[in-house]
Design a protein around this motif. Structure first.
Motif, PDB file in Angstrom:
ATOM      1  N   SER A  10       0.823  -1.225   0.000  1.00 43.92           N
ATOM      2  CA  SER A  10       0.000   0.000   0.000  1.00 43.92           C
ATOM      3  C   SER A  10       0.856   1.273   0.000  1.00 43.92           C
ATOM      4  O   SER A  10       0.440   2.316  -0.483  1.00 43.92           O
ATOM      5  CB  SER A  10      -0.916   0.006   1.224  1.00 43.92           C
ATOM      6  N   GLY A  11       2.054   1.188   0.541  1.00 40.98           N
ATOM      7  CA  GLY A  11       2.942   2.341   0.471  1.00 40.98           C
ATOM      8  C   GLY A  11       2.591   3.485   1.397  1.00 40.98           C
ATOM      9  O   GLY A  11       2.928   4.639   1.131  1.00 40.98           O
ATOM     10  N   SER A  12       1.902   3.199   2.509  1.00 38.64           N
ATOM     11  CA  SER A  12       1.538   4.312   3.407  1.00 38.64           C
ATOM     12  C   SER A  12       2.791   4.960   3.998  1.00 38.64           C
ATOM     13  O   SER A  12       2.817   6.174   4.202  1.00 38.64           O
ATOM     14  CB  SER A  12       0.620   3.819   4.519  1.00 38.64           C
ATOM     15  N   ASN A  13       3.853   4.192   4.243  1.00 39.44           N
ATOM     16  CA  ASN A  13       5.090   4.793   4.741  1.00 39.44           C
ATOM     17  C   ASN A  13       5.725   5.662   3.654  1.00 39.44           C
ATOM     18  O   ASN A  13       6.248   6.743   3.944  1.00 39.44           O
ATOM     19  CB  ASN A  13       6.067   3.715   5.202  1.00 39.44           C
ATOM     20  N   MET A  14       5.673   5.198   2.403  1.00 36.07           N
ATOM     21  CA  MET A  14       6.208   5.986   1.283  1.00 36.07           C
ATOM     22  C   MET A  14       5.449   7.298   1.190  1.00 36.07           C
ATOM     23  O   MET A  14       6.056   8.371   1.045  1.00 36.07           O
ATOM     24  CB  MET A  14       6.074   5.189  -0.013  1.00 36.07           C
ATOM     25  N   ILE A 107      11.947   0.198   7.786  1.00 38.60           N
ATOM     26  CA  ILE A 107      11.000   0.334   8.898  1.00 38.60           C
ATOM     27  C   ILE A 107      10.444  -1.068   9.169  1.00 38.60           C
ATOM     28  O   ILE A 107      10.053  -1.770   8.243  1.00 38.60           O
ATOM     29  CB  ILE A 107       9.859   1.327   8.576  1.00 38.60           C
ATOM     30  N   PRO A 109       7.783  -3.286  11.774  1.00 39.32           N
ATOM     31  CA  PRO A 109       6.705  -3.072  12.737  1.00 39.32           C
ATOM     32  C   PRO A 109       6.828  -3.901  14.010  1.00 39.32           C
ATOM     33  O   PRO A 109       5.909  -4.629  14.400  1.00 39.32           O
ATOM     34  CB  PRO A 109       5.457  -3.468  11.940  1.00 39.32           C
ATOM     35  N   LEU A 170       1.281   1.706  13.009  1.00 38.91           N
ATOM     36  CA  LEU A 170       1.542   2.320  11.698  1.00 38.91           C
ATOM     37  C   LEU A 170       1.643   3.839  11.796  1.00 38.91           C
ATOM     38  O   LEU A 170       2.482   4.459  11.138  1.00 38.91           O
ATOM     39  CB  LEU A 170       0.436   1.925  10.703  1.00 38.91           C
ATOM     40  N   GLU A 173       5.028   4.473  12.870  1.00 39.34           N
ATOM     41  CA  GLU A 173       5.992   4.199  11.786  1.00 39.34           C
ATOM     42  C   GLU A 173       6.166   5.452  10.929  1.00 39.34           C
ATOM     43  O   GLU A 173       7.294   5.868  10.618  1.00 39.34           O
ATOM     44  CB  GLU A 173       5.488   3.050  10.904  1.00 39.34           C
TER      45      GLU A 173
HETATM   46  C1  GRF Z   1       3.896  -1.676   7.675  1.00 34.88           C
HETATM   47  O1  GRF Z   1       3.549  -2.203   8.924  1.00 34.88           O
HETATM   48  C2  GRF Z   1       5.389  -1.820   7.490  1.00 34.88           C
HETATM   49  O2  GRF Z   1       6.104  -1.686   8.702  1.00 34.88           O
HETATM   50  C3  GRF Z   1       5.476  -3.219   7.002  1.00 34.88           C
HETATM   51  O3  GRF Z   1       4.460  -3.280   6.033  1.00 34.88           O
HETATM   52  C4  GRF Z   1       3.331  -2.558   6.554  1.00 34.88           C
HETATM   53  C5  GRF Z   1       2.675  -1.761   5.465  1.00 34.88           C
HETATM   54  O4  GRF Z   1       3.560  -0.762   5.084  1.00 34.88           O
HETATM   55  N1  GRF Z   1       6.770  -3.519   6.511  1.00 34.88           N
HETATM   56  P1  GRF Z   1       3.130   0.315   3.940  1.00 34.88           P
HETATM   57  O5  GRF Z   1       1.719   0.781   4.299  1.00 34.88           O
HETATM   58  O6  GRF Z   1       3.139  -0.436   2.627  1.00 34.88           O
HETATM   59  O7  GRF Z   1       4.130   1.408   4.047  1.00 34.88           O
END
Ligand code: GRF
Length: 202
Positions: A10-14, A107, A109, A170, A173
């Motif tokens: 999903s890339g929410s950290n990106m 990152i 979790p 999250l 994160e």
């Molecule tokens: C997050 O918990 C991350 O730590 C793990 O994947 C999950 C989704 O990350 N590695 P993102 O929403 O794709 O950034």
């Protein structure tokens, strides 16, 4: 500093890193997003933010070495200063890491070294943990084991499911990854001595 973010989902950290980088005083720019999955949801989000995207579908390549070689060739064109793994679900070989040693962040979790690997929230709940959290660390050859740069702690609440705990973690994160990237891009060693950066009851 030029940053490439690797995603698989999903890339929410990106997105959190890209949004942070829009601040004029943020010392880094996300110049590209790379994924090992052509259907990663984060690719569309990156494109919508005007960030170049490159998908390297693993099955299009004969083996891991060929897959990594294709990604390394693209990286050589982009010439990033920093690589951020963000929900990237594939281990990088020592040969891949070597040219970027000390400049690849990840990152994870959980509060490493606890719960390295997958299904971290379910495992924390099953272990009866009262706290959980996330870790930003430098990437080395081993999985989830490089030097820890920052961590955040959240409570595990009675009735928590893996999903409710994941959502609480999250948010942290996104916050610590942004803070660490800012520090590393500015050439500072990230510190977590300011209390709010470590203990988050969020
Ligand atoms: C997050 O918990 C991350 O730590 C793990 O994947 C999950 C989704 O990350 N590695 P993102 O929403 O794709 O950034």
């Amino acid at each position: 500093k030029r940053v490439v973010v690797f995603i698989s989902g999903s890339g929410s950290n990106m997105v959190a890193l890209a949004e942070a980088s829009h601040a004029t005083d943020f010392p880094a720019e996300i110049v590209a997003v790379i994924s090992d999955k052509a259907d990663a949801g984060g690719l569309a989000k990156a494109a919508a933010m005007g960030i170049a995207t490159h998908a390297f579908q693993r099955r299009d390549y004969e083996n891991k070495t060929a897959h990594e070689a294709a990604i390394l060739a693209k990286l050589a064109e982009i010439a990033p200063d920093i690589i951020c793994l963000a929900g990237y679900m594939r281990l990088l070989s020592a040969e891949f890491i070597r040219p970027y040693e000390g400049r690849i962040l990840n990152i994870h979790p959980s509060l490493l070294p606890l719960f390295a690997g997958l299904h971290t929230h379910q495992r924390a709940i099953e272990a009866g943990m009262k706290v959980a959290g996330c870790t930003v660390h430098l990437v080395t050859e081993g999985m989830d084991e490089g030097p820890i740069l920052a961590q955040a702690v959240v409570p595990v609440l009675s009735g928590d499911t893996a999903d409710s705990l994941a959502a609480r973690v999250l948010r942290q994160e996104h916050r610590i990854y942004r803070d660490v990237l800012r520090a590393v891009a500015a050439g500072e060693a990230p510190t977590t001595d300011s209390s709010q950066s470590v203990l988050s009851l969020g």
